[in-house]
Design a protein around this motif. Sequence first.
Motif, PDB file in Angstrom:
ATOM      1  N   SER A 192       0.823  -1.153  -0.116  1.00 50.64           N
ATOM      2  CA  SER A 192      -0.015  -0.007  -0.006  1.00 50.64           C
ATOM      3  C   SER A 192       1.010   1.127  -0.047  1.00 50.64           C
ATOM      4  CB  SER A 192      -0.892   0.176   1.317  1.00 50.64           C
ATOM      5  OG  SER A 192      -1.769   1.252   1.250  1.00 50.64           O
ATOM      6  N   PHE A 193       0.726   2.396  -0.770  1.00 52.05           N
ATOM      7  CA  PHE A 193       1.422   3.478  -0.830  1.00 52.05           C
ATOM      8  C   PHE A 193       0.414   4.600  -1.226  1.00 52.05           C
ATOM      9  CE2 PHE A 193       3.729   6.565  -3.813  1.00 52.05           C
ATOM     10  CZ  PHE A 193       4.812   6.745  -2.783  1.00 52.05           C
ATOM     11  N   ASP A 194       0.528   5.627  -0.298  1.00 51.39           N
ATOM     12  CA  ASP A 194      -0.504   6.731  -0.316  1.00 51.39           C
ATOM     13  C   ASP A 194       0.537   8.110  -0.197  1.00 51.39           C
ATOM     14  OD1 ASP A 194      -2.288   8.583   0.427  1.00 51.39           O
ATOM     15  OD2 ASP A 194      -3.395   7.538   1.887  1.00 51.39           O
ATOM     16  N   LEU A 195       0.331   8.767  -1.340  1.00 49.34           N
ATOM     17  CA  LEU A 195       1.260   9.921  -1.449  1.00 49.34           C
ATOM     18  C   LEU A 195       0.414  11.298  -1.629  1.00 49.34           C
ATOM     19  CD1 LEU A 195       4.078  11.225  -1.580  1.00 49.34           C
ATOM     20  CD2 LEU A 195       4.011  10.590  -4.202  1.00 49.34           C
ATOM     21  N   VAL A 215       2.501  -4.127  -4.865  1.00 45.41           N
ATOM     22  CA  VAL A 215       1.670  -2.973  -4.660  1.00 45.41           C
ATOM     23  C   VAL A 215       0.190  -3.261  -4.970  1.00 45.41           C
ATOM     24  CG1 VAL A 215       1.329  -0.424  -4.494  1.00 45.41           C
ATOM     25  CG2 VAL A 215       3.513  -1.486  -4.568  1.00 45.41           C
ATOM     26  N   MET A 216      -0.503  -3.471  -4.115  1.00 45.53           N
ATOM     27  CA  MET A 216      -1.974  -3.865  -4.356  1.00 45.53           C
ATOM     28  C   MET A 216      -3.068  -2.553  -4.415  1.00 45.53           C
ATOM     29  SD  MET A 216      -2.079  -7.141  -4.848  1.00 45.53           S
ATOM     30  CE  MET A 216      -3.940  -7.438  -4.806  1.00 45.53           C
ATOM     31  N   GLU A 217      -2.395  -1.461  -3.884  1.00 43.14           N
ATOM     32  CA  GLU A 217      -3.471  -0.406  -3.601  1.00 43.14           C
ATOM     33  C   GLU A 217      -2.349   0.919  -3.539  1.00 43.14           C
ATOM     34  OE1 GLU A 217      -7.227   1.420  -1.307  1.00 43.14           O
ATOM     35  OE2 GLU A 217      -6.452  -0.728  -0.917  1.00 43.14           O
ATOM     36  N   ALA A 218      -2.763   1.879  -4.260  1.00 45.09           N
ATOM     37  CA  ALA A 218      -2.054   3.247  -4.164  1.00 45.09           C
ATOM     38  C   ALA A 218      -3.182   4.188  -4.270  1.00 45.09           C
ATOM     39  CB  ALA A 218      -1.092   3.360  -5.462  1.00 45.09           C
ATOM     40  N   ASN A 219      -2.685   5.682  -3.644  1.00 47.42           N
ATOM     41  CA  ASN A 219      -3.387   6.653  -3.496  1.00 47.42           C
ATOM     42  C   ASN A 219      -2.761   7.961  -3.758  1.00 47.42           C
ATOM     43  OD1 ASN A 219      -5.484   8.451  -3.207  1.00 47.42           O
ATOM     44  ND2 ASN A 219      -5.663   8.255  -1.043  1.00 47.42           N
ATOM     45  N   ILE A 220      -2.829   8.392  -4.926  1.00 47.79           N
ATOM     46  CA  ILE A 220      -2.065   9.560  -5.357  1.00 47.79           C
ATOM     47  C   ILE A 220      -2.877  10.963  -5.367  1.00 47.79           C
ATOM     48  CG2 ILE A 220      -0.273  10.526  -7.037  1.00 47.79           C
ATOM     49  CD1 ILE A 220       0.577   7.947  -5.499  1.00 47.79           C
ATOM     50  N   LYS A 221      -2.461  11.844  -4.640  1.00 44.88           N
ATOM     51  CA  LYS A 221      -2.912  13.398  -4.500  1.00 44.88           C
ATOM     52  C   LYS A 221      -2.062  14.179  -5.075  1.00 44.88           C
ATOM     53  CE  LYS A 221      -6.014  16.359  -1.826  1.00 44.88           C
ATOM     54  NZ  LYS A 221      -6.584  16.866  -0.749  1.00 44.88           N
ATOM     55  N   LEU A 224      -5.685   1.568  -8.041  1.00 44.93           N
ATOM     56  CA  LEU A 224      -5.482   3.008  -7.904  1.00 44.93           C
ATOM     57  C   LEU A 224      -6.227   4.253  -8.082  1.00 44.93           C
ATOM     58  CD1 LEU A 224      -2.735   4.712  -8.376  1.00 44.93           C
ATOM     59  CD2 LEU A 224      -3.013   4.826 -10.949  1.00 44.93           C
ATOM     60  N   SER A 225      -6.135   5.272  -7.141  1.00 42.96           N
ATOM     61  CA  SER A 225      -6.940   6.295  -7.033  1.00 42.96           C
ATOM     62  C   SER A 225      -6.082   7.628  -7.118  1.00 42.96           C
ATOM     63  CB  SER A 225      -7.481   6.381  -5.488  1.00 42.96           C
ATOM     64  OG  SER A 225      -8.287   7.384  -5.573  1.00 42.96           O
ATOM     65  N   ILE A 226      -6.441   8.675  -8.027  1.00 45.06           N
ATOM     66  CA  ILE A 226      -5.700   9.794  -8.397  1.00 45.06           C
ATOM     67  C   ILE A 226      -6.742  10.978  -8.224  1.00 45.06           C
ATOM     68  CG2 ILE A 226      -4.393  11.010 -10.424  1.00 45.06           C
ATOM     69  CD1 ILE A 226      -3.953   8.212 -11.386  1.00 45.06           C
ATOM     70  N   THR A 227      -6.118  11.851  -7.427  1.00 46.04           N
ATOM     71  CA  THR A 227      -6.696  13.256  -7.446  1.00 46.04           C
ATOM     72  C   THR A 227      -5.745  14.296  -7.990  1.00 46.04           C
ATOM     73  OG1 THR A 227      -7.885  12.338  -5.197  1.00 46.04           O
ATOM     74  CG2 THR A 227      -7.934  14.918  -5.744  1.00 46.04           C
ATOM     75  N   SER A 228      -6.211  14.949  -9.047  1.00 46.67           N
ATOM     76  CA  SER A 228      -5.476  15.927  -9.587  1.00 46.67           C
ATOM     77  C   SER A 228      -6.218  16.879 -10.253  1.00 46.67           C
ATOM     78  CB  SER A 228      -4.360  15.361 -10.579  1.00 46.67           C
ATOM     79  OG  SER A 228      -3.809  16.438 -11.320  1.00 46.67           O
ATOM     80  N   TYR A 236     -10.254  11.846  -9.479  1.00 49.55           N
ATOM     81  CA  TYR A 236     -10.949  12.910  -8.886  1.00 49.55           C
ATOM     82  C   TYR A 236     -10.228  14.021  -9.669  1.00 49.55           C
ATOM     83  CZ  TYR A 236     -12.943   9.504  -5.486  1.00 49.55           C
ATOM     84  OH  TYR A 236     -13.166   8.341  -4.684  1.00 49.55           O
ATOM     85  N   LEU A 237     -11.186  14.641 -10.709  1.00 52.63           N
ATOM     86  CA  LEU A 237     -10.655  15.623 -11.456  1.00 52.63           C
ATOM     87  C   LEU A 237     -11.259  17.089 -11.231  1.00 52.63           C
ATOM     88  CD1 LEU A 237     -10.422  13.444 -14.735  1.00 52.63           C
ATOM     89  CD2 LEU A 237      -8.436  13.951 -12.949  1.00 52.63           C
TER      90      LEU A 237
END
Length: 378
Positions: free
Chosen positions: A219-222, A237-243, A272-276, A303-304
């Motif tokens: 798990s990686f959260d940044l 890595v199974m799950e990542a959250n990038i903001k 994968l979750s991306i907020t940008s 999330y855009l």
Amino acid sequence: MGLVSHIWRRLWRSCCRKLVFTRATMFQPRNRSIKRTRTNFAMRVNSFLRQLRTHPTLNKFFVKFGLRRKHTRHVNRWIRFCSASQARHITINFTPGVKDFAMGLANSKYIFPLNVFSGLDGSSTHVRSLHLGYVCLDTTSSSFMAFANLKKLTLHKISFLGDLQCLMLPECNSLEWLSISFCSLPGLSTCQPLQRLRCVRLHYCYLKKIELEAPNLTSFDLTNPPIPFVLGGSLKVMEANIKLLSKDTPYGDNLDYIYTELPAALSHVHKLSITSALCIFDELQGFAKTSARFINLRHLTMYLPLSGDLESIGGILRLAYLLELAPTLEELELHANGGDVDVGWALRRNMLPYPHNKLKRVLISGASQWEGLMELAY
């Protein structure tokens, strides 16, 4: 029990395993006669610890109150007690409230004495989790290396003494969970592979460099401005959250970063979750492409918050490249900020549908006034 026997009155001293010192435990909520000041809090903790003439083996030592550097004499005594009691789970959290920040107390953080845990008597091998909040650490000290059995490390609003180029993670071979938030750090790296590290959370540290070797990371959260980062050997890595935080430029477009850097760093991620924030214009049709792919990605959520040209077609269609980057994608969610303004949709007739054999579910929400979203869905 103390009324029945003098021996029973002292039994709690030997069976006490958890010490929790907070505003709620040290002050009665309905008692207005005692001021809930830092000095009264420190005196009450001192009074309690004095009753423990012998150091019981503690499972948990927890302190949460807005103490400062001027209370060093009291807190140092608690830290020495904590070390002598071989506490397994330690929390020292002095994070202030909003009112304290307004009073200019941000530069009076307590300096945490890491050297207390660096003795040759194995006084730190018992520590399993360490949570430090709103304290100051001496970066020239190597005392972190003394926590040989540390499994969970949390640093929140920490300051560092000395010229800090990059925070080197300690030789904590047992470390499984790492969280660093609201700490001003130039970089983060490992001095050797952390074989047991499973989860990493890095929030609002404004890092410029990340180099981690964690072969079993899952798990990686940044939360950070866009930077290249390396997760050496992290194939699980199974799950990542990038903001992605916005840069100084008023018209930020992070699609190039999303399409090039993220597949290279997280090629094996499953969810994968991306907020940008994206600024969409028709003239931004070209963008960099890379050979890297999300080879295992099954679920992608973005999330855009959109800005730019509402009538942009080519600019917003750049999002379709996500499907090329993730050939095994099964679920796609695109959430864009916007109102409920209905406009007339017009599909270009020369557009041909592109087959996606693995895709099973698509959800697009928000920003209904963006004409390009209809063509993107098509």
